[in-house]
Design an enzyme around this catalytic site. Structure first.
Site, PDB file in Angstrom:
ATOM      1  N   ASP A 134      51.925 -55.243  30.327  1.00 43.20           N
ATOM      2  CA  ASP A 134      52.343 -55.084  31.721  1.00 43.20           C
ATOM      3  C   ASP A 134      52.721 -53.649  32.099  1.00 43.20           C
ATOM      4  OD1 ASP A 134      52.989 -55.943  34.353  1.00 43.20           O
ATOM      5  OD2 ASP A 134      55.095 -56.037  33.798  1.00 43.20           O
ATOM      6  N   CYS A 188      35.420 -69.528  41.283  1.00 42.05           N
ATOM      7  CA  CYS A 188      36.159 -69.925  42.493  1.00 42.05           C
ATOM      8  C   CYS A 188      35.250 -70.629  43.491  1.00 42.05           C
ATOM      9  CB  CYS A 188      36.785 -68.701  43.165  1.00 42.05           C
ATOM     10  SG  CYS A 188      38.245 -68.056  42.309  1.00 42.05           S
ATOM     11  N   CYS A 191      36.026 -72.152  47.300  1.00 41.94           N
ATOM     12  CA  CYS A 191      37.455 -72.457  47.459  1.00 41.94           C
ATOM     13  C   CYS A 191      38.218 -71.240  47.966  1.00 41.94           C
ATOM     14  CB  CYS A 191      38.040 -72.919  46.126  1.00 41.94           C
ATOM     15  SG  CYS A 191      39.819 -73.270  46.197  1.00 41.94           S
ATOM     16  N   CYS A 198      48.626 -68.142  51.305  1.00 43.76           N
ATOM     17  CA  CYS A 198      49.502 -66.983  51.140  1.00 43.76           C
ATOM     18  C   CYS A 198      50.451 -66.835  52.328  1.00 43.76           C
ATOM     19  CB  CYS A 198      48.676 -65.707  50.982  1.00 43.76           C
ATOM     20  SG  CYS A 198      49.693 -64.224  50.752  1.00 43.76           S
ATOM     21  N   CYS A 240      56.624 -64.992  43.389  1.00 42.39           N
ATOM     22  CA  CYS A 240      56.051 -66.002  44.290  1.00 42.39           C
ATOM     23  C   CYS A 240      54.904 -66.674  43.559  1.00 42.39           C
ATOM     24  CB  CYS A 240      55.550 -65.352  45.578  1.00 42.39           C
ATOM     25  SG  CYS A 240      54.793 -66.513  46.740  1.00 42.39           S
ATOM     26  N   CYS A 243      50.098 -68.857  45.539  1.00 42.05           N
ATOM     27  CA  CYS A 243      48.646 -68.791  45.353  1.00 42.05           C
ATOM     28  C   CYS A 243      48.215 -69.442  44.048  1.00 42.05           C
ATOM     29  CB  CYS A 243      48.151 -67.347  45.428  1.00 42.05           C
ATOM     30  SG  CYS A 243      48.710 -66.274  44.093  1.00 42.05           S
ATOM     31  N   CYS A 247      46.065 -73.492  43.395  1.00 48.04           N
ATOM     32  CA  CYS A 247      44.785 -73.292  42.698  1.00 48.04           C
ATOM     33  C   CYS A 247      44.384 -74.558  41.944  1.00 48.04           C
ATOM     34  CB  CYS A 247      44.899 -72.125  41.727  1.00 48.04           C
ATOM     35  SG  CYS A 247      43.383 -71.827  40.771  1.00 48.04           S
TER      36      CYS A 247
END
Length: 381
Positions: A134, A188, A191, A198, A240, A243, A247
């Site tokens: 990260d 994806c 979709c 969001c 958050c 999203c 999924c």
């Protein structure tokens, strides 16, 4: 030991030490990601938390001399909070995002990568390695995508068919040759659930995010945020998950195999009002083990104030008055004053005028005057 045999040995060891996905890619530059980052900067979509040097973010050989291969790892984290405490009137609760549940993932993944580095040294003495999670220069998502851990979804998360997108990512650069894996197909399709869901329209188009509008980013800033975003936070204290929650690839995905990553319900869904008065020491004792504590208590306290407004929690007014009158931080006094006005309404106009008469801080004046102007009671010229 030849490359294929070395890879198989390391892959088996990775599973033993709690790595759920082990893949390999080359140390070639990430040219596609570099162009994405350039476009992101040109459109002012970058958050500002990133490593500023684009070459370091996309050129592994700048980070390790003679780099040949990159091991990409992923560790699945839980998505469900069992035995979650319920909030109620007078005892409202906030929530930390799933990526901040359990032990700080930087520690959890770095421990695994350090073990992997030791194993490499054991199998191939003198080998060069460099690992990161990260906060390193490389873009974790670019490494994971090219290595085939998953595909890059429209929500900008790496999505694995097996594990979904609730994955922590890390990588280890080495000068050893390991046969690379293949990237996987983007699945994806048509979709658009993440884009449609969001809360702040941060997903401006498939695979493109305006980080400055992303609630996950906003919860980590330390300044006052625009009023519309304050409402958009809901009861989020950090991060958050919207999203990812919508999924389809995350349906029924819930990792329970890593004990240190399992959440403490009272820690990740805490009462809001007590957060307002935490000292630095108390904050570290309660939340210090979470990755969501990395920015300190201020963002969490600010977000807790917004959550109390979200709930219209009148039981918080006394604590908010204490903050408005005695907190040493100008912007936090200002936000507390705003919250009092938004929870109690025009009936508090006298209190707000009294605070403006004794507190000349610019943020306080701005927030207070805005409320009074809205109520038609400002004496401002």
């Amino acid at each position: 030991m030849r490359g294929e045999q070395l890879k198989e040995t390391l892959q088996a060891y990775a599973l033993e030490i709690g790595i759920d996905v082990f893949r390999v890619t080359t140390a070639d530059p990430f040219l596609t990601m570099k162009q994405r980052l350039i476009d992101q900067q040109d459109k002012n979509y970058a958050s500002g938390f990133e490593e500023p040097d684009l070459e370091k973010r996309t050129t592994p050989k700048l980070l390790l001399d003679d780099a040949v291969s990159i091991i990409a790892i992923a560790v699945a984290y839980p998505s469900k909070l069992t035995d979650a405490p319920r909030g109620k009137a007078g005892e409202r609760r906030g929530i930390f995002g799933r990526s901040s549940w359990g032990l700080d993932y930087h520690q959890a993944l770095n421990q695994r990568l350090q073990l992997l580095e030791k194993k490499i040294e054991e199998l191939s003495p003198g080998a060069k390695t460099r690992s990161m999670v990260d906060t390193g220069e490389l873009v974790d998502r670019a490494v994971a995508e090219r290595a085939g851990i998953g595909f890059s979804g429209k929500n900008c998360s790496i999505i694995s068919e097996e594990h979904g997108s609730y994955l922590y990512l890390g990588e280890l650069i080495t000068d050893l040759y390991l046969p690379p894996d293949q990237a996987v197909e983007e699945l994806c399709g048509t979709c658009n659930k993440c884009i449609d869901a969001c809360p702040t329209d941060a997903l401006v188009e498939p695979g493109v995010i305006d980080a400055k509008r992303c609630i996950s980013f906003i919860t980590q800033t330390k300044t006052l945020i625009p009023e519309d975003f304050r409402y958009a936070l809901g009861n989020r204290l950090y991060g958050c998950d919207t999203c990812q929650q919508v999924c389809p690839y995350n349906r029924k995905k819930h990792a329970t195999q890593h004990a240190e990553l399992q959440p403490d319900p009272e820690q990740v869904k805490p009462l809001l009002i007590p957060i307002l008065s935490l000292s630095n020491r108390e904050f570290k004792e309660k939340f210090g083990s979470l990755s969501g504590a990395w920015r300190g208590k201020k963002p969490i306290q600010r977000n807790a104030i917004c959550a109390l407004v979200h709930y219209q929690d009148k039981s918080a007014l006394e604590a908010l008055r204490v903050m408005a009158e005695s907190d040493q931080r100008d912007d936090m006094r200002a936000l507390a004053l705003w919250a009092i006005g938004r929870i109690a309404g025009k009936v508090e106009s006298g209190y707000i005028e009294a605070r403006l008469a004794v507190d000349s801080a610019e943020d306080v004046q701005t927030e207070g005057e805005r409320l009074l102007l809205e109520w038609g009671e400002s004496n401002a010229v």
